[in-house]
Design a protein around this motif. Sequence first.
Motif, PDB file in Angstrom:
ATOM      1  N   LEU A 288       7.555   8.808   5.355  1.00 48.25           N
ATOM      2  CA  LEU A 288       6.914   7.609   4.568  1.00 48.25           C
ATOM      3  C   LEU A 288       7.536   7.136   3.948  1.00 48.25           C
ATOM      4  O   LEU A 288       7.845   5.650   3.027  1.00 48.25           O
ATOM      5  CB  LEU A 288       5.902   8.748   2.719  1.00 48.25           C
ATOM      6  CG  LEU A 288       5.342   7.823   2.783  1.00 48.25           C
ATOM      7  CD1 LEU A 288       4.260   7.403   2.958  1.00 48.25           C
ATOM      8  CD2 LEU A 288       4.490   8.797   0.971  1.00 48.25           C
ATOM      9  N   GLU A 289       8.580   7.824   3.700  1.00 51.62           N
ATOM     10  CA  GLU A 289      10.129   7.466   3.066  1.00 51.62           C
ATOM     11  C   GLU A 289      10.907   7.915   3.775  1.00 51.62           C
ATOM     12  O   GLU A 289      11.333   9.263   3.954  1.00 51.62           O
ATOM     13  CB  GLU A 289      10.212   6.815   1.433  1.00 51.62           C
ATOM     14  CG  GLU A 289      11.523   6.262   1.157  1.00 51.62           C
ATOM     15  CD  GLU A 289      11.768   6.632  -0.464  1.00 51.62           C
ATOM     16  OE1 GLU A 289      12.296   5.960  -1.178  1.00 51.62           O
ATOM     17  OE2 GLU A 289      10.678   6.343  -1.321  1.00 51.62           O
ATOM     18  N   GLY A 290      12.291   7.498   4.011  1.00 48.74           N
ATOM     19  CA  GLY A 290      13.774   7.314   4.410  1.00 48.74           C
ATOM     20  C   GLY A 290      14.777   7.478   3.498  1.00 48.74           C
ATOM     21  O   GLY A 290      15.089   6.312   2.393  1.00 48.74           O
ATOM     22  N   ILE A 291      15.328   8.658   3.160  1.00 50.64           N
ATOM     23  CA  ILE A 291      16.942   8.060   2.534  1.00 50.64           C
ATOM     24  C   ILE A 291      17.707   8.430   3.289  1.00 50.64           C
ATOM     25  O   ILE A 291      18.522  10.190   3.556  1.00 50.64           O
ATOM     26  CB  ILE A 291      16.588   8.937   1.382  1.00 50.64           C
ATOM     27  CG1 ILE A 291      14.987   9.011  -0.082  1.00 50.64           C
ATOM     28  CG2 ILE A 291      17.619   8.566  -0.105  1.00 50.64           C
ATOM     29  CD1 ILE A 291      14.648   9.699   0.302  1.00 50.64           C
ATOM     30  N   ALA A 292      19.070   7.532   2.808  1.00 51.88           N
ATOM     31  CA  ALA A 292      20.107   7.664   4.185  1.00 51.88           C
ATOM     32  C   ALA A 292      21.780   7.620   2.999  1.00 51.88           C
ATOM     33  O   ALA A 292      21.424   6.405   2.635  1.00 51.88           O
ATOM     34  CB  ALA A 292      20.392   7.095   5.700  1.00 51.88           C
ATOM     35  N   ASN A 293      22.614   8.515   3.836  1.00 54.05           N
ATOM     36  CA  ASN A 293      23.540   7.792   3.633  1.00 54.05           C
ATOM     37  C   ASN A 293      24.319   7.159   4.239  1.00 54.05           C
ATOM     38  O   ASN A 293      24.778   7.404   5.745  1.00 54.05           O
ATOM     39  CB  ASN A 293      24.675   9.627   3.736  1.00 54.05           C
ATOM     40  CG  ASN A 293      25.861   9.097   2.887  1.00 54.05           C
ATOM     41  OD1 ASN A 293      26.236   8.096   3.062  1.00 54.05           O
ATOM     42  ND2 ASN A 293      26.815  10.489   2.061  1.00 54.05           N
ATOM     43  N   ARG A 294      24.579   5.494   4.214  1.00 50.35           N
ATOM     44  CA  ARG A 294      24.777   4.659   5.266  1.00 50.35           C
ATOM     45  C   ARG A 294      26.650   4.501   5.441  1.00 50.35           C
ATOM     46  O   ARG A 294      26.884   3.774   6.388  1.00 50.35           O
ATOM     47  CB  ARG A 294      23.974   3.445   4.521  1.00 50.35           C
ATOM     48  CG  ARG A 294      22.838   3.257   5.079  1.00 50.35           C
ATOM     49  CD  ARG A 294      21.719   1.835   4.683  1.00 50.35           C
ATOM     50  NE  ARG A 294      22.090   1.232   5.571  1.00 50.35           N
ATOM     51  CZ  ARG A 294      21.672   0.293   6.137  1.00 50.35           C
ATOM     52  NH1 ARG A 294      20.606   0.587   6.179  1.00 50.35           N
ATOM     53  NH2 ARG A 294      21.807  -0.469   7.106  1.00 50.35           N
ATOM     54  N   THR A 295      27.155   5.414   4.212  1.00 54.37           N
ATOM     55  CA  THR A 295      28.643   5.325   4.424  1.00 54.37           C
ATOM     56  C   THR A 295      29.378   4.054   3.616  1.00 54.37           C
ATOM     57  O   THR A 295      28.233   3.578   3.770  1.00 54.37           O
ATOM     58  CB  THR A 295      29.193   5.741   6.037  1.00 54.37           C
ATOM     59  OG1 THR A 295      28.736   5.162   6.703  1.00 54.37           O
ATOM     60  CG2 THR A 295      29.222   7.279   6.034  1.00 54.37           C
ATOM     61  N   ASP A 296      30.018   3.495   4.444  1.00 47.76           N
ATOM     62  CA  ASP A 296      31.078   2.705   4.467  1.00 47.76           C
ATOM     63  C   ASP A 296      30.075   1.337   5.289  1.00 47.76           C
ATOM     64  O   ASP A 296      30.860  -0.313   5.610  1.00 47.76           O
ATOM     65  CB  ASP A 296      32.358   2.323   4.022  1.00 47.76           C
ATOM     66  CG  ASP A 296      32.991   2.835   4.897  1.00 47.76           C
ATOM     67  OD1 ASP A 296      32.455   3.384   6.101  1.00 47.76           O
ATOM     68  OD2 ASP A 296      34.756   3.195   4.738  1.00 47.76           O
ATOM     69  N   TYR A 297      29.539   1.591   6.248  1.00 43.23           N
ATOM     70  CA  TYR A 297      29.119   1.142   6.993  1.00 43.23           C
ATOM     71  C   TYR A 297      29.042   0.045   7.966  1.00 43.23           C
ATOM     72  O   TYR A 297      30.117  -1.466   8.203  1.00 43.23           O
ATOM     73  CB  TYR A 297      27.907   1.338   8.520  1.00 43.23           C
ATOM     74  CG  TYR A 297      27.742   0.707   9.694  1.00 43.23           C
ATOM     75  CD1 TYR A 297      28.708   1.253  10.852  1.00 43.23           C
ATOM     76  CD2 TYR A 297      27.170   0.137   9.836  1.00 43.23           C
ATOM     77  CE1 TYR A 297      28.355   0.275  12.078  1.00 43.23           C
ATOM     78  CE2 TYR A 297      26.979  -0.750  11.367  1.00 43.23           C
ATOM     79  CZ  TYR A 297      27.615  -0.205  12.141  1.00 43.23           C
ATOM     80  OH  TYR A 297      27.119  -0.373  13.124  1.00 43.23           O
TER      81      TYR A 297
END
Length: 460
Positions: A288-297
């Motif tokens: 339904l929803e995603g919560i990501a740690n995208r770092t500093d990429y």
Amino acid sequence: MSQTVSMDKIVAFCKRRGFVYQSSEIYGGIRSSYDYGPLGVEMKRNIKDEWWRSMVYARDDVVGFDSAIIMHPKVWEASGHVETFNDMLVESRSSGRRYRADHLIEEATGMEVEGLSPEELTRIIQEDERIKDPVDGGRDFTPVRPFNLMFETYTGPVKSPENVAYLRPETAQGIFVNFKNILQTSRVKVPFGVAQQGKSFRNEITPGNFIFRTREFEQMEMEFFVKPGTDEEWHEYWIEERYEWYLRLGMNPENIRKREQSDEERAHYATRGVDIEYNFPFAGWSELEGIANRTDYDLKKHAAYSGTNFTYTDQATGESFIPYVIEPAAGPDRMMLAFIVDAYTEEEVAGEKRVVLKLHPRLAPTKAAVFPLTRKEPVATIARRLYEDLRGDYRVFYDESGSIGRRYRRQDEAGTPYCVTVDFDTIEDRKVTIRDRDTLQQERIPIEGVRERLKELISG
């Protein structure tokens, strides 16, 4: 959610009640493309408004943003979408149908094959006799190959390589490339977020399941920029915050859960990803929803490709760093489907079947309906004046057709939480009856207090 609900029933209900129609239906329709009817457009707008209210208006550390759909093609080179935004495509030579290779394998064998190369997927399909064309049972497949999901177009009058552009496959990149502009013009300080809503486009190989997966869809994404080292704490904060948002809007906690993404399915740039999933009737637990740690990429990639310095300096400490990013990403289309499925109820009232859409009042397309008990004067005039007084605040419906019971049933099915009836006694006592959709309880209040009472009920 009713135990008898099915996707066929939900799709038929959405068309019958004016939530969602098949796009271009008079010409046979177009696969995975839908139009939102009078009730659907209101509900979808309400979902977007609730998201924006909680993510932006209720906070002092998030600002809004709206980027272009067509951006410079180098945006998508830097982000990795040109090179890596692919699904694995396989074609059946017998039926001519195309499939996502991972879906074909997983549905036939139960194997988790996310992240495998085209060669590895091809070998599995060739060797495992359980994998067959769902249409004709054939086993003659082409080798698996990557298929880029971005829609390609051209800018200007000439279709030439130098004029190639793309419809954005996500809204996030527009935020990243404008990080410096937003920082300078909004006077925000890390930690802060940038929220955006808008259309995205993905040329899915196998879209389907109604509005769950389509090629044209809306996204609601927020990029929350934080100091490295605080990212895990902020990630956990946003996981809980987003989960609770669904519960506050009435979603059944038994139908929603948090799930940690595996190493294979997590995006290559993320250190951690958590999905909020809903138990859909067509496929069970799905994102339904995603919560990501995208770092500093993302900021580092765009800095390298553009030569722009995205370093942030903390004025209080003098410390400089490239911020990490926590990203809650969802879509109002998929949310709307989940809320409708969750709210759809079939029950018996006084021996009669009642279909009722038990939506939270803030999500309901129509907030209230006004009924005159009779078309005769002065009852009808009083009801019409009340309707006209209320309709500027939110969508209100006026109905004088049919029996009062039938009018109630129509509004129950449309999800309208409150019905206001003007009757013969109103002429003398200047009071009306407000009926609650879910409890069927009624209260009698002065007509002058209807506006404030409805506001109180809807905002509760």
